[in-house]
Design an enzyme around this catalytic site. Sequence first.
Site, PDB file in Angstrom:
ATOM      1  N   SER A   1       0.807  -1.227   0.000  1.00 16.73           N
ATOM      2  CA  SER A   1       0.000   0.000   0.000  1.00 16.73           C
ATOM      3  C   SER A   1       0.839   1.274   0.000  1.00 16.73           C
ATOM      4  O   SER A   1       0.317   2.360  -0.235  1.00 16.73           O
ATOM      5  CB  SER A   1      -0.952   0.013   1.195  1.00 16.73           C
TER       6      SER A   1
ATOM      7  N   SER B   1      -4.806   0.871  -1.303  1.00 18.69           N
ATOM      8  CA  SER B   1      -4.546   1.248   0.085  1.00 18.69           C
ATOM      9  C   SER B   1      -5.856   1.511   0.813  1.00 18.69           C
ATOM     10  O   SER B   1      -6.633   2.382   0.408  1.00 18.69           O
ATOM     11  CB  SER B   1      -3.664   2.499   0.146  1.00 18.69           C
TER      12      SER B   1
END
Length: 304
Positions: A110, A269
């Site tokens: 992420s 993310s």
Amino acid sequence: MNLQVILGNFALILFVAMCVTGVIWFLDIFYFAKQRRAAADVALAAFDGRNAKLASEGIKTDNTSRHAIEAALLRQPTWIEYSGSFFPVIALVFFLRSFLYEPFKIPSSSMVPTLVIGDLILVNKFTYGIRLPVLNKKIIDVGDPQRGDVMVFKYPKDMSQDYIKRVIGVPGDKITYENKRLTVNDKPVTYTAKGDYLEDEGLEYHQLFDENLANVQHQILNNKNKRTIELGQVDNFPNREACVYSYEKFTCIVPEGNYFMMGDNRDNSLDSRYWGFVPNKNIVGKAFFVWMNLGNWKRIGGIH
């Protein structure tokens, strides 16, 4: 992104180990060692008495065993010896990772391209204030997170997990994310296209950009095949009313004492867009250095 340390809640484990070995070390110095010395003195007095009697009878005595008897009686039991040896090491490690620097390992993507899977990073524990170990309560105010910082914090939905993201908004900021572009306090963040980036984990190409956030320049990734926000993944979180959402845009006003966090791999993310703001009490520290990546030694260096 979940940051994995070697053993679950390592700070608590280290604290308990330090306390146990420290208590044993303390008791040995002020109690057990004195008991061993007293027992040795009694045994040696008896030994000397026997030798004196033998000598008076004209019998030759051997005093070499006296030292062996004394050494045996004064020798620390194994459990005390190991505790005394480990205590200063454990105490030093506990102090360093609690107040100065703490290591973490990056397990997911992420924060790509800034941080990749396998990066071993160091986190500065005093940049944002001195906090009590385990309790994570600030006792000395040193500084506050700034826009653009890469920060480690306790995940608001599970305080046992450490996450890492980039600080996008500080208390009072108005954050707008529209068509995958940030605006902070009505000032658009600047972007420079850098071509395509092949992400190793998904083996797919992403758009790579230089993002200049509050004069902190770093790289981010966008996936043109994904929406700006996946509304179905947005949770109900504290101060949810401070945010307004649509598929291609959202706006949030960061509450006092909180921070708005986003991953640099913007479309891969789960961050403040989905689970909300990070309270000041959750802050762990500022990530500043990659000290090792066993799969890619070129990764060693500062974090931007």
